[in-house]
Motif scaffolding. Structure first.
Motif, mmCIF file in Angstrom:
data_model
loop_
_atom_site.group_PDB
_atom_site.id
_atom_site.type_symbol
_atom_site.label_atom_id
_atom_site.label_comp_id
_atom_site.label_asym_id
_atom_site.label_seq_id
_atom_site.Cartn_x
_atom_site.Cartn_y
_atom_site.Cartn_z
ATOM 1 N N ILE A 24 70.141 45.959 -25.009
ATOM 2 C CA ILE A 24 70.522 47.372 -24.889
ATOM 3 C C ILE A 24 70.096 47.922 -23.531
ATOM 4 O O ILE A 24 70.884 48.542 -22.815
ATOM 5 C CB ILE A 24 69.901 48.201 -26.038
ATOM 6 C CG1 ILE A 24 70.584 47.874 -27.363
ATOM 7 C CG2 ILE A 24 69.997 49.694 -25.740
ATOM 8 C CD1 ILE A 24 69.913 48.492 -28.580
ATOM 9 N N VAL A 25 68.850 47.681 -23.150
ATOM 10 C CA VAL A 25 68.332 48.206 -21.878
ATOM 11 C C VAL A 25 69.088 47.594 -20.700
ATOM 12 O O VAL A 25 69.482 48.302 -19.770
ATOM 13 C CB VAL A 25 66.812 47.949 -21.768
ATOM 14 C CG1 VAL A 25 66.312 48.223 -20.364
ATOM 15 C CG2 VAL A 25 66.066 48.786 -22.797
ATOM 16 N N SER A 26 69.326 46.284 -20.768
ATOM 17 C CA SER A 26 70.005 45.597 -19.673
ATOM 18 C C SER A 26 71.467 46.010 -19.561
ATOM 19 O O SER A 26 71.940 46.385 -18.485
ATOM 20 C CB SER A 26 69.899 44.093 -19.899
ATOM 21 O OG SER A 26 70.700 43.398 -18.993
ATOM 22 N N LEU A 30 69.542 51.249 -18.937
ATOM 23 C CA LEU A 30 68.672 52.366 -19.303
ATOM 24 C C LEU A 30 67.389 52.309 -18.479
ATOM 25 O O LEU A 30 66.838 51.228 -18.262
ATOM 26 C CB LEU A 30 68.329 52.304 -20.796
ATOM 27 C CG LEU A 30 69.497 52.423 -21.773
ATOM 28 C CD1 LEU A 30 69.000 52.292 -23.210
ATOM 29 C CD2 LEU A 30 70.235 53.737 -21.579
ATOM 30 N N PRO A 31 66.879 53.460 -18.046
ATOM 31 C CA PRO A 31 65.668 53.485 -17.217
ATOM 32 C C PRO A 31 64.389 53.452 -18.061
ATOM 33 O O PRO A 31 63.460 54.233 -17.821
ATOM 34 C CB PRO A 31 65.810 54.803 -16.457
ATOM 35 C CG PRO A 31 66.529 55.687 -17.408
ATOM 36 C CD PRO A 31 67.482 54.789 -18.170
ATOM 37 N N ILE A 32 64.325 52.582 -19.056
ATOM 38 C CA ILE A 32 63.154 52.472 -19.925
ATOM 39 C C ILE A 32 62.823 51.005 -20.141
ATOM 40 O O ILE A 32 63.632 50.126 -19.833
ATOM 41 C CB ILE A 32 63.383 53.149 -21.299
ATOM 42 C CG1 ILE A 32 64.550 52.495 -22.031
ATOM 43 C CG2 ILE A 32 63.582 54.647 -21.146
ATOM 44 C CD1 ILE A 32 64.742 53.000 -23.446
ATOM 45 N N GLU A 33 61.642 50.754 -20.675
ATOM 46 C CA GLU A 33 61.246 49.398 -21.024
ATOM 47 C C GLU A 33 61.723 49.096 -22.451
ATOM 48 O O GLU A 33 61.672 49.988 -23.309
ATOM 49 C CB GLU A 33 59.721 49.242 -20.967
ATOM 50 C CG GLU A 33 59.146 49.435 -19.587
ATOM 51 C CD GLU A 33 59.605 48.365 -18.613
ATOM 52 O OE1 GLU A 33 59.751 47.200 -19.023
ATOM 53 O OE2 GLU A 33 59.838 48.709 -17.436
ATOM 54 N N PRO A 34 62.174 47.883 -22.729
ATOM 55 C CA PRO A 34 62.637 47.558 -24.089
ATOM 56 C C PRO A 34 61.580 47.820 -25.162
ATOM 57 O O PRO A 34 61.905 48.200 -26.287
ATOM 58 C CB PRO A 34 62.962 46.065 -24.000
ATOM 59 C CG PRO A 34 63.224 45.806 -22.568
ATOM 60 C CD PRO A 34 62.349 46.774 -21.802
ATOM 61 N N GLU A 35 60.313 47.647 -24.816
ATOM 62 C CA GLU A 35 59.233 47.832 -25.781
ATOM 63 C C GLU A 35 59.086 49.286 -26.211
ATOM 64 O O GLU A 35 58.437 49.581 -27.215
ATOM 65 C CB GLU A 35 57.897 47.341 -25.201
ATOM 66 C CG GLU A 35 57.877 45.877 -24.876
ATOM 67 C CD GLU A 35 58.530 45.543 -23.529
ATOM 68 O OE1 GLU A 35 58.648 46.438 -22.660
ATOM 69 O OE2 GLU A 35 58.942 44.394 -23.352
ATOM 70 N N TRP A 36 59.657 50.206 -25.471
ATOM 71 C CA TRP A 36 59.565 51.629 -25.815
ATOM 72 C C TRP A 36 60.493 51.986 -26.972
ATOM 73 O O TRP A 36 60.362 53.055 -27.563
ATOM 74 C CB TRP A 36 59.912 52.503 -24.627
ATOM 75 C CG TRP A 36 58.948 52.403 -23.477
ATOM 76 C CD1 TRP A 36 57.831 51.625 -23.397
ATOM 77 C CD2 TRP A 36 59.042 53.080 -22.236
ATOM 78 N NE1 TRP A 36 57.221 51.791 -22.185
ATOM 79 C CE2 TRP A 36 57.937 52.675 -21.446
ATOM 80 C CE3 TRP A 36 59.937 53.988 -21.707
ATOM 81 C CZ2 TRP A 36 57.722 53.160 -20.168
ATOM 82 C CZ3 TRP A 36 59.712 54.479 -20.428
ATOM 83 C CH2 TRP A 36 58.609 54.062 -19.674
#
Length: 100
Positions: A24-26, A30-36
């Motif tokens: 999803i992040v990739s 998205l400007p977030i870490e996947p762990e968030w």
């Protein structure tokens, strides 16, 4: 189902959820870490605030990464990362046996 089978299933779910979060992040940049992203965080609305174009991108990404075609008639699979994991991983789709 034994405790070892339950643990193995939980590990598979955890790995699948982590893979989906990274995807999803990739894919959506998205400007977030996947762990968030939590496993049960809504993907729409107040969750990640995805829109219809994002869902289209995820359809393509899921089919490419997991080899699973999702149908647009069942949008509930995009309710959360957990729901997506249940839909894309065959090991998570089978219901556990009833405990006596």
């Amino acid at each position: 189902m034994t405790i070892d089978e339950l643990r193995a299933r939980a590990d598979v779910r955890k790995q699948t959820c982590a893979q989906i979060k990274k995807m999803i992040v990739s894919r959506l940049d998205l400007p977030i870490e996947p762990e968030w992203i939590s496993d049960d965080q809504p993907l729409f609305g107040r969750g990640l605030e995805l829109d219809s174009l994002d869902v289209l991108e995820l359809y393509v990404a899921i089919e490419a990464e997991f080899g699973v075609a999702l149908y647009d008639s069942d949008m509930s699979v995009f309710g959360s990362v957990s729901r997506l994991a249940d839909s894309v991983n065959p090991a998570l789709r089978t219901a556990p046996a009833a405990v006596a």
